[in-house]
Design an enzyme around this catalytic site. Structure first.
Site, mmCIF file in Angstrom:
data_model
loop_
_atom_site.group_PDB
_atom_site.id
_atom_site.type_symbol
_atom_site.label_atom_id
_atom_site.label_comp_id
_atom_site.label_asym_id
_atom_site.label_seq_id
_atom_site.Cartn_x
_atom_site.Cartn_y
_atom_site.Cartn_z
ATOM 1 N N THR A 278 -8.877 2.344 -19.175
ATOM 2 C CA THR A 278 -8.428 1.355 -18.189
ATOM 3 C C THR A 278 -9.589 1.109 -17.212
ATOM 4 O O THR A 278 -10.581 1.850 -17.220
ATOM 5 C CB THR A 278 -7.236 1.882 -17.358
ATOM 6 O OG1 THR A 278 -7.713 2.969 -16.548
ATOM 7 C CG2 THR A 278 -6.089 2.369 -18.211
ATOM 8 N N PRO A 279 -9.436 0.136 -16.300
ATOM 9 C CA PRO A 279 -10.468 -0.079 -15.271
ATOM 10 C C PRO A 279 -10.710 1.170 -14.418
ATOM 11 O O PRO A 279 -11.784 1.372 -13.866
ATOM 12 C CB PRO A 279 -9.878 -1.213 -14.423
ATOM 13 C CG PRO A 279 -8.985 -1.951 -15.362
ATOM 14 C CD PRO A 279 -8.398 -0.907 -16.274
ATOM 15 N N ASP B 225 0.874 -1.171 0.000
ATOM 16 C CA ASP B 225 0.000 0.000 0.000
ATOM 17 C C ASP B 225 0.912 1.222 0.000
ATOM 18 O O ASP B 225 1.590 1.497 0.996
ATOM 19 C CB ASP B 225 -0.890 -0.027 1.252
ATOM 20 C CG ASP B 225 -1.777 1.205 1.343
ATOM 21 O OD1 ASP B 225 -1.585 2.159 0.550
ATOM 22 O OD2 ASP B 225 -2.657 1.214 2.224
ATOM 23 N N ARG C 30 -12.754 17.909 -11.428
ATOM 24 C CA ARG C 30 -11.643 17.029 -11.042
ATOM 25 C C ARG C 30 -10.759 17.735 -10.004
ATOM 26 O O ARG C 30 -9.542 17.659 -10.070
ATOM 27 C CB ARG C 30 -10.782 16.662 -12.268
ATOM 28 C CG ARG C 30 -11.482 15.861 -13.340
ATOM 29 C CD ARG C 30 -11.802 14.435 -12.902
ATOM 30 N NE ARG C 30 -12.385 13.679 -13.989
ATOM 31 C CZ ARG C 30 -13.677 13.704 -14.318
ATOM 32 N NH1 ARG C 30 -14.536 14.454 -13.636
ATOM 33 N NH2 ARG C 30 -14.116 12.980 -15.319
ATOM 34 N N TYR D 67 -8.417 15.391 -7.653
ATOM 35 C CA TYR D 67 -7.519 14.635 -8.535
ATOM 36 C C TYR D 67 -6.469 15.565 -9.155
ATOM 37 O O TYR D 67 -5.281 15.245 -9.185
ATOM 38 C CB TYR D 67 -8.343 13.941 -9.622
ATOM 39 C CG TYR D 67 -7.524 13.086 -10.545
ATOM 40 C CD1 TYR D 67 -6.969 11.887 -10.100
ATOM 41 C CD2 TYR D 67 -7.283 13.463 -11.867
ATOM 42 C CE1 TYR D 67 -6.208 11.095 -10.938
ATOM 43 C CE2 TYR D 67 -6.525 12.678 -12.712
ATOM 44 C CZ TYR D 67 -5.988 11.491 -12.250
ATOM 45 O OH TYR D 67 -5.227 10.703 -13.088
ATOM 46 N N LYS E 243 -2.262 15.557 -9.028
ATOM 47 C CA LYS E 243 -1.397 15.396 -10.200
ATOM 48 C C LYS E 243 -0.487 16.613 -10.380
ATOM 49 O O LYS E 243 0.637 16.489 -10.859
ATOM 50 C CB LYS E 243 -2.243 15.099 -11.439
ATOM 51 C CG LYS E 243 -2.935 13.737 -11.354
ATOM 52 C CD LYS E 243 -1.922 12.612 -11.135
ATOM 53 C CE LYS E 243 -2.530 11.256 -10.943
ATOM 54 N NZ LYS E 243 -1.526 10.174 -10.839
#
Ligand SMILES: NC(=O)c1ccc[n+]([C@@H]2O[C@H](COP(=O)([O-])OP(=O)(O)OC[C@H]3O[C@@H](n4cnc5c(N)ncnc54)[C@H](O)[C@@H]3O)[C@@H](O)[C@H]2O)c1
Length: 253
Positions: free
Chosen positions: A186-187, A63, A148, A151, A155
């Site tokens: 992607t997932p 983790d 966003r 997030y 970044k």
């Protein structure tokens, strides 16, 4: 002629390598001759992904937001030549509806996780006088994307950490760069579309695809090829750079 992108003899740690972009990087690096260790919070998926990579790849539980978990993994797996930080989580929200708990959760994995793995990897690289670190930033680091907030905060921090660390480690022969993809299928994308836009999945997916002027999302293998270049000795003159890989997002909108 020898393949200029080979990674023979390199031990490469890929965080988040059990899925998506990290997984594509792990597979490509293994094919390029690296001894790959996938570090992922999802142990079962990490072990399976390593088995799929072949080439003696290993999957290890880690983790990245937890320093004791990182210390255990790094002590057990030995010093790496290449560190790729791809572990990351997403969030949808503005400054007004992001909860402090979500802000902290995003920070812990995406920012603190990148800090802690770099801190764990660097001393052995310094001792050897060489090493490569590649972080996954995003177009969200430098563009104002709608909805966003948390997030983007993470970044932007990944980009700033990349530049700072690259500067401080110049004299140690350690190259540090980051990649800023636009949307990659992607997932990660499927997961947040399903969670945040229930009943509107197809419509949201089409909107996200159309955000890239090229008319589609990227695929993980395309990001992996850039990662391979940047982590190979072919990129020996490149450090302290952020590479967009964005289907024209920045320059062609
Ligand atoms: N997919 C995109 O559109 C896109 C675009 C730009 C940047 N990125 C960045 O690329 C990276 C990879 O994204 P992806 O789309 O492949 O995601 P993904 O969800 O497919 O894979 C992320 C992996 O990280 C692992 N992970 C999550 N939390 C972790 C933790 N605390 N410790 C260790 N592992 C952990 C997950 O188990 C998973 O295997 C992320 O940093 C993401 O922010 C993705």
């Amino acid at each position: 002629m020898e393949n200029p992108f080979h990674l023979s003899g390199k031990l490469a740690f890929i965080t988040g390598g059990a899925s998506g972009i990290g997984n594509a990087i792990a597979r490509l690096f293994a094919r390029a001759g690296a001894l790959v260790t996938i570090l992922d919070v999802n142990e079962e998926a990490a072990v399976q992904a390593a088995a799929d990579c072949g080439h003696f790849a290993k999957g290890v539980a880690c983790d990245v937001s937890d320093e004791s978990s990182i210390a255990r993994a790094f002590a057990a797996e030995g010093p790496c030549n290449i560190l790729v930080n791809s572990a990351g989580i997403a969030h949808v929200g503005t400054v007004l509806n992001t909860t402090p708990a979500d802000f902290d959760r995003l920070y812990r994995v995406n920012v603190r996780g990148t800090f802690l793995t770099m801190q764990a990897a660097i001393p052995a690289m310094q001792a050897r006088g060489s090493g490569v670190i590649l972080n996954l930033a995003s177009i969200a680091a430098t563009a104002g994307l709608p909805d966003r907030f948390a997030y983007s905060m993470t970044k932007g921090a990944v980009l700033a950490m990349t530049l700072s660390v690259a500067r401080d480690l110049l004299a140690d022969g350690i190259r540090v760069n980051c990649i800023s993809p636009a949307r990659v299928h992607t997932p990660f994308v499927d997961g947040f579309v399903a969670r945040n836009y229930p009943g509107k999945e197809a419509e949201t997916f089409a909107k996200l695809a159309a955000a890239q002027p090229i008319g589609r999302m990227g695929v993980p293998g395309e990001i992996a090829l850039l990662a391979l270049y940047l982590c190979s000795d072919a990129a020996s003159f490149i450090t302290g750079c952020d590479y967009p890989i964005d289907g024209g997002f920045f320059n062609l909108r």
